[in-house]
Every structure is written in structure tokens, then in C-alpha cells.
Scaffold this active site. Structure first.
Site, PDB file in Angstrom:
ATOM      1  N   ARG A 232     -22.034  71.703   4.983  1.00  0.00           N
ATOM      2  CA  ARG A 232     -23.234  72.329   5.522  1.00  0.00           C
ATOM      3  C   ARG A 232     -23.127  73.826   5.268  1.00  0.00           C
ATOM      4  O   ARG A 232     -22.037  74.401   5.396  1.00  0.00           O
ATOM      5  CB  ARG A 232     -23.353  72.089   7.042  1.00  0.00           C
ATOM      6  CG  ARG A 232     -23.854  70.718   7.413  1.00  0.00           C
ATOM      7  CD  ARG A 232     -25.342  70.543   7.023  1.00  0.00           C
ATOM      8  NE  ARG A 232     -25.825  69.220   7.349  1.00  0.00           N
ATOM      9  CZ  ARG A 232     -25.821  68.173   6.516  1.00  0.00           C
ATOM     10  NH1 ARG A 232     -25.341  68.297   5.299  1.00  0.00           N
ATOM     11  NH2 ARG A 232     -26.311  67.013   6.893  1.00  0.00           N
ATOM     12  N   GLU A 261     -31.900  77.193   3.489  1.00  0.00           N
ATOM     13  CA  GLU A 261     -32.261  76.411   2.298  1.00  0.00           C
ATOM     14  C   GLU A 261     -33.777  76.374   2.136  1.00  0.00           C
ATOM     15  O   GLU A 261     -34.468  76.053   3.105  1.00  0.00           O
ATOM     16  CB  GLU A 261     -31.695  74.987   2.421  1.00  0.00           C
ATOM     17  CG  GLU A 261     -30.163  75.003   2.415  1.00  0.00           C
ATOM     18  CD  GLU A 261     -29.529  73.623   2.440  1.00  0.00           C
ATOM     19  OE1 GLU A 261     -30.247  72.609   2.464  1.00  0.00           O
ATOM     20  OE2 GLU A 261     -28.288  73.566   2.431  1.00  0.00           O
ATOM     21  N   HIS A 279     -28.609  71.211  -2.805  1.00  0.00           N
ATOM     22  CA  HIS A 279     -28.332  70.174  -1.787  1.00  0.00           C
ATOM     23  C   HIS A 279     -28.607  68.772  -2.344  1.00  0.00           C
ATOM     24  O   HIS A 279     -29.424  68.020  -1.808  1.00  0.00           O
ATOM     25  CB  HIS A 279     -29.161  70.434  -0.520  1.00  0.00           C
ATOM     26  CG  HIS A 279     -28.582  69.764   0.706  1.00  0.00           C
ATOM     27  ND1 HIS A 279     -28.718  70.277   1.979  1.00  0.00           N
ATOM     28  CD2 HIS A 279     -27.864  68.623   0.868  1.00  0.00           C
ATOM     29  CE1 HIS A 279     -28.111  69.483   2.847  1.00  0.00           C
ATOM     30  NE2 HIS A 279     -27.594  68.467   2.196  1.00  0.00           N
TER      31      HIS A 279
HETATM   32  N1  LIG Z   1     -24.358  67.864   0.523  1.00  0.00           N
HETATM   33  C1  LIG Z   1     -24.801  66.694   0.947  1.00  0.00           C
HETATM   34  O1  LIG Z   1     -25.794  66.180   0.431  1.00  0.00           O
HETATM   35  C2  LIG Z   1     -24.090  65.964   2.061  1.00  0.00           C
HETATM   36  C3  LIG Z   1     -24.210  64.573   2.138  1.00  0.00           C
HETATM   37  C4  LIG Z   1     -23.496  63.887   3.113  1.00  0.00           C
HETATM   38  C5  LIG Z   1     -22.724  64.581   4.022  1.00  0.00           C
HETATM   39  N2  LIG Z   1     -22.661  65.950   3.963  1.00  0.00           N
HETATM   40  C6  LIG Z   1     -21.861  66.687   4.950  1.00  0.00           C
HETATM   41  O2  LIG Z   1     -20.503  66.306   4.829  1.00  0.00           O
HETATM   42  C7  LIG Z   1     -19.923  66.277   6.136  1.00  0.00           C
HETATM   43  C8  LIG Z   1     -18.713  65.399   6.140  1.00  0.00           C
HETATM   44  O3  LIG Z   1     -19.094  64.032   5.967  1.00  0.00           O
HETATM   45  P1  LIG Z   1     -18.061  62.834   6.224  1.00  0.00           P
HETATM   46  O4  LIG Z   1     -18.837  61.586   6.029  1.00  0.00           O
HETATM   47  O5  LIG Z   1     -16.824  63.045   5.477  1.00  0.00           O
HETATM   48  O6  LIG Z   1     -17.793  63.058   7.772  1.00  0.00           O
HETATM   49  P2  LIG Z   1     -16.562  62.483   8.612  1.00  0.00           P
HETATM   50  O7  LIG Z   1     -16.995  62.578  10.038  1.00  0.00           O
HETATM   51  O8  LIG Z   1     -16.132  61.174   8.084  1.00  0.00           O
HETATM   52  O9  LIG Z   1     -15.398  63.536   8.330  1.00  0.00           O
HETATM   53  C9  LIG Z   1     -15.387  64.831   8.829  1.00  0.00           C
HETATM   54  C10 LIG Z   1     -13.945  65.181   9.145  1.00  0.00           C
HETATM   55  O10 LIG Z   1     -13.897  66.566   9.533  1.00  0.00           O
HETATM   56  C11 LIG Z   1     -12.949  66.664  10.589  1.00  0.00           C
HETATM   57  N3  LIG Z   1     -13.161  67.925  11.322  1.00  0.00           N
HETATM   58  C12 LIG Z   1     -14.111  68.216  12.223  1.00  0.00           C
HETATM   59  N4  LIG Z   1     -13.968  69.489  12.651  1.00  0.00           N
HETATM   60  C13 LIG Z   1     -12.908  70.008  11.989  1.00  0.00           C
HETATM   61  C14 LIG Z   1     -12.257  71.269  12.003  1.00  0.00           C
HETATM   62  N5  LIG Z   1     -12.673  72.257  12.783  1.00  0.00           N
HETATM   63  N6  LIG Z   1     -11.195  71.447  11.190  1.00  0.00           N
HETATM   64  C15 LIG Z   1     -10.724  70.439  10.406  1.00  0.00           C
HETATM   65  N7  LIG Z   1     -11.304  69.209  10.366  1.00  0.00           N
HETATM   66  C16 LIG Z   1     -12.381  68.999  11.135  1.00  0.00           C
HETATM   67  C17 LIG Z   1     -13.175  65.414  11.410  1.00  0.00           C
HETATM   68  O11 LIG Z   1     -12.087  65.143  12.265  1.00  0.00           O
HETATM   69  C18 LIG Z   1     -13.361  64.375  10.314  1.00  0.00           C
HETATM   70  O12 LIG Z   1     -12.152  63.767   9.922  1.00  0.00           O
HETATM   71  C19 LIG Z   1     -21.074  65.761   7.000  1.00  0.00           C
HETATM   72  O13 LIG Z   1     -20.949  66.095   8.341  1.00  0.00           O
HETATM   73  C20 LIG Z   1     -22.284  66.414   6.380  1.00  0.00           C
HETATM   74  O14 LIG Z   1     -22.537  67.639   7.045  1.00  0.00           O
HETATM   75  C21 LIG Z   1     -23.315  66.635   2.997  1.00  0.00           C
END
Ligand SMILES: NC(=O)c1ccc[n+]([C@@H]2O[C@H](COP(=O)([O-])OP(=O)(O)OC[C@H]3O[C@@H](n4cnc5c(N)ncnc54)[C@H](O)[C@@H]3O)[C@@H](O)[C@H]2O)c1
Length: 306
Positions: A232, A261, A279
Site C-alpha cells: 500500500r 493514487e 496499481h
Molecule cells: N498491489 C496490489 O494490487 C495488491 C494486491 C493484493 C494485496 N496487496 C497488498 O499486499 C498486502 C499483503 O498481502 P498478503 O496477502 O501477503 O497479506 P498477509 O496478511 O497474508 O501477510 C501480511 C504479513 O505482514 C505481517 N505484518 C503485519 N504488520 C507487520 C509489521 N509491522 N512488520 C512486519 N510484518 C508485519 C503479517 O504478520 C503478515 O504475515 C495486503 O495487505 C495488501 O495491502 C496489494
């Protein structure tokens, strides 16, 4: 009962909605915030992607609203406090985009290492600048991820195949299998910033992760290292990133997400060391099919259970 779809979803998902005989639906993928406030009182459910902001005001204006379905992962465009206070269920499709985002991230890494978009641009200007493009190989380099959930793990699997070393930081314990099978080195945030050749961000946007990547962190990175963010926009302080790039503290960055964005006025657009994409990390046929159909199925199932 009636569902309003506020953002574009796949054709298959729209078809699935239409097949749902006892639940009506309207498809308005370009609806504005003002229009949404006006029509939302007529609906029991909303389906959104990341464009539509489901604010407290939207929920207050919707007395029949029971469920909000998010086709995708991050639910930071939905006021989750307001939703839980008003007993509105929030559903998402956590797995649907994982592989698409992971493969895209690896693509960005390769672009940074070999400057493929820049080479393409020079060719279109009639140049043949072989000597300007001395790349680096990923094999043997250190990949570091902040956050090793679904997407971080999938990237780790792929880059393991490239022969990269993997460091990861997370706030929850890192699964043993990743350590044993992929050789993931459990690290502190500082260790990842200090040692990785590619610092990759895969955390959700929360009050704790907002501006997690700031000047203090960027100055810990190696001058030859790159930052990648597909999570994000607000997780990275863009003003600090620009400062770090201009001061030569890091070699470059690849960004799919931005604080605002589209980032129309951003200085990032003029910076040659940055690879920018609008994005689109999760935008594949397969991912959008999964996200759209899963969210429709779950929202309809939830409404039926009421
Ligand atoms: N660019 C895009 O089109 C797109 C698409 C899908 C997801 N995303 C983003 O990707 C992010 C991650 O997705 P995911 O499916 O892997 O999520 P997920 O919940 O499976 O993994 C996120 C990980 O981050 C860890 N985390 C949280 N806070 C933290 C911190 N302060 N320090 C270290 N680790 C921390 C969590 O414990 C978790 O293991 C989503 O939340 C979303 O914002 C972006």
C-alpha cells in the site's frame, strides 16, 4: 435483497451475480462518492475493490446494509471500526491475488536489476545503447521481505528458484517450513534494511505500518540496494524516498502503489531511478476471476444466511 457493485469486477463475476435469482444487483463500476451516498440506502450489500471508499457516512446512510465484500486483500478502504459498530460484516478474498502480486513483484525485481523498461524506451527513440545497460544477476543476491504472509511467501518460493538468499521480518512467527525448505533467515527489520539487495514490502496498511519505510530506514540500506513496494502506498513515506534517491542513499525503487493514487503531481514521475506501475500487481485474468467470483459467492451466501 439487493447488491450494489461499486468497482469493476470480472465478467464471470457479473454473470454469477445475474444468476442469483433471489438477490438483485446493480453494476455501477464508475460510481462516484456522492452518487454512492445518494443510492446506498437501497442496498443490503456492497461489493468493492480498492477504488470505492466505504466510509462511516456511507454506512450511516445505509440502514439495510448487512455486508461489504471486497474483491481483493486489503480492506483499508473500508472503515472497519464503523462496520463492526454497525454490525456490518466485511468479507474479502485473501488468496485470490497472491500469485499475481508475487509474480509481478519478481517482474519488478528483474526490471530493477536489468532496467528492461529503460532499455525498451531507448530503442523506441532509435538508440542502440548496449553499453548503458550493465545489469546485475539475482542469483546469490539477498532478497529481504518485510512481511512474509501469503504474498511474501510466494515471492520467497519463486526467488529461491533463482538462487537468492532470503531474509524475512514479520510480527508473527515465521513458519518452520519456510526456514527449512527455502532457507529463510528470520531477521529484525533493521537487518533486512541493512543487508538486503532488494527490500520488498508485503505488509497490510495499519497505523503501525503507515510510513514504516521512512528516511531513517532508507538510510540503513546499502547504496546499491533497491526498494520494492506493491503493498500500500502509505507504507512508504514518498517524500523520504525521494530524498533518499536524490541523495544516492539507495540505487532505485519500484512502486505499484502510491500515497495518493494516481500520483499525478508526484516528483517520483520524473525520477529515472524509479519504476512505476499503476496499481496493477493483482490485475491478471486468473486473479480477477478468482476475486470476483469468490466475493460474489460469499456475499450472496451471507445474505441467504440472514
Ligand atoms: N498491489 C496490489 O494490487 C495488491 C494486491 C493484493 C494485496 N496487496 C497488498 O499486499 C498486502 C499483503 O498481502 P498478503 O496477502 O501477503 O497479506 P498477509 O496478511 O497474508 O501477510 C501480511 C504479513 O505482514 C505481517 N505484518 C503485519 N504488520 C507487520 C509489521 N509491522 N512488520 C512486519 N510484518 C508485519 C503479517 O504478520 C503478515 O504475515 C495486503 O495487505 C495488501 O495491502 C496489494
Amino acid at each position: 435483497m439487493k447488491i450494489l457493485v461499486c468497482d469493476p469486477i470480472s465478467d464471470d463475476a457479473v454473470k454469477l451475480l445475474k444468476q442469483s435469482v433471489d438477490v438483485g444487483s446493480d453494476y455501477r463500476p464508475d460510481i462516484t462518492a456522492a452518487q454512492l451516498l445518494e443510492v446506498v440506502p437501497n442496498y443490503d450489500a456492497l461489493i468493492v475493490r480498492s477504488r470505492t471508499k466505504v466510509t462511516r457516512d456511507v454506512m450511516l446512510a445505509a440502514p439495510w446494509l448487512k455486508v461489504i465484500g471486497r474483491a481483493g486483500v486489503g480492506v483499508d478502504n473500508i472503515d472497519s471500526n464503523a462496520a463492526s459498530e454497525m454490525k456490518v460484516k466485511v468479507l474479502n478474498t485473501p488468496d485470490a491475488l497472491t500469485n499475481a502480486v508475487a509474480e509481478f513483484t519478481v517482474g519488478l525485481m528483474l526490471d530493477l536489476a536489468r532496467r528492461i523498461p529503460r532499455a525498451d524506451a531507448t530503442m523506441r527513440k532509435g538508440e542502440w545503447s548496449k553499453s548503458a545497460f550493465h545489469g546485475m544477476e539475482l542469483k546469490g543476491r539477498i532478497y529481504g521481505t518485510i512481511g512474509i504472509g501469503r504474498i511474501g511467501q510466494r515471492v520467497a518460493e519463486i526467488v529461491h528458484g533463482f538462487g537468492m538468499k532470503i531474509m524475512a521480518n514479520d510480527i508473527i512467527p515465521i513458519p518452520k517450513a519456510l526456514i527449512e525448505d527455502l532457507g529463510v533467515v528470520v531477521s529484525t527489520q533493521d537487518q533486512v534494511f541493512e543487508q538486503a539487495d532488494f527490500v520488498d514490502i508485503h505488509v497490510p496498511l495499519t497505523p503501525e505500518t503507515e510510513h514504516l519505510v521512512n528516511y531513517g530506514k532508507l538510510r540503513k540500506m546499502k547504496k546499491s540496494a533497491f526498494l520494492i513496494n506493491t503493498s500500500r502506498g502509505k507504507v512508504v513515506d514518498e517524500a523520504d524516498l525521494l530524498r533518499a534517491l536524490n541523495e544516492g542513499l539507495i540505487a532505485g525503487a519500484a512502486l505499484d502503489v502510491f500515497e495518493k493514487e494516481p500520483p499525478s503531481q508526484s516528483e517520483l514521475l520524473k525520477n529515472e531511478k524509479v519504476v512505476l506501475t499503476p496499481h496493477i500487481a493483482g490485475q491478471t485474468e486468473e486473479a480477477q476471476f478468482k476475486a470476483g467470483t469468490q466475493v460474489v459467492e460469499e456475499v450472496v451466501r451471507y445474505l441467504h444466511a440472514q
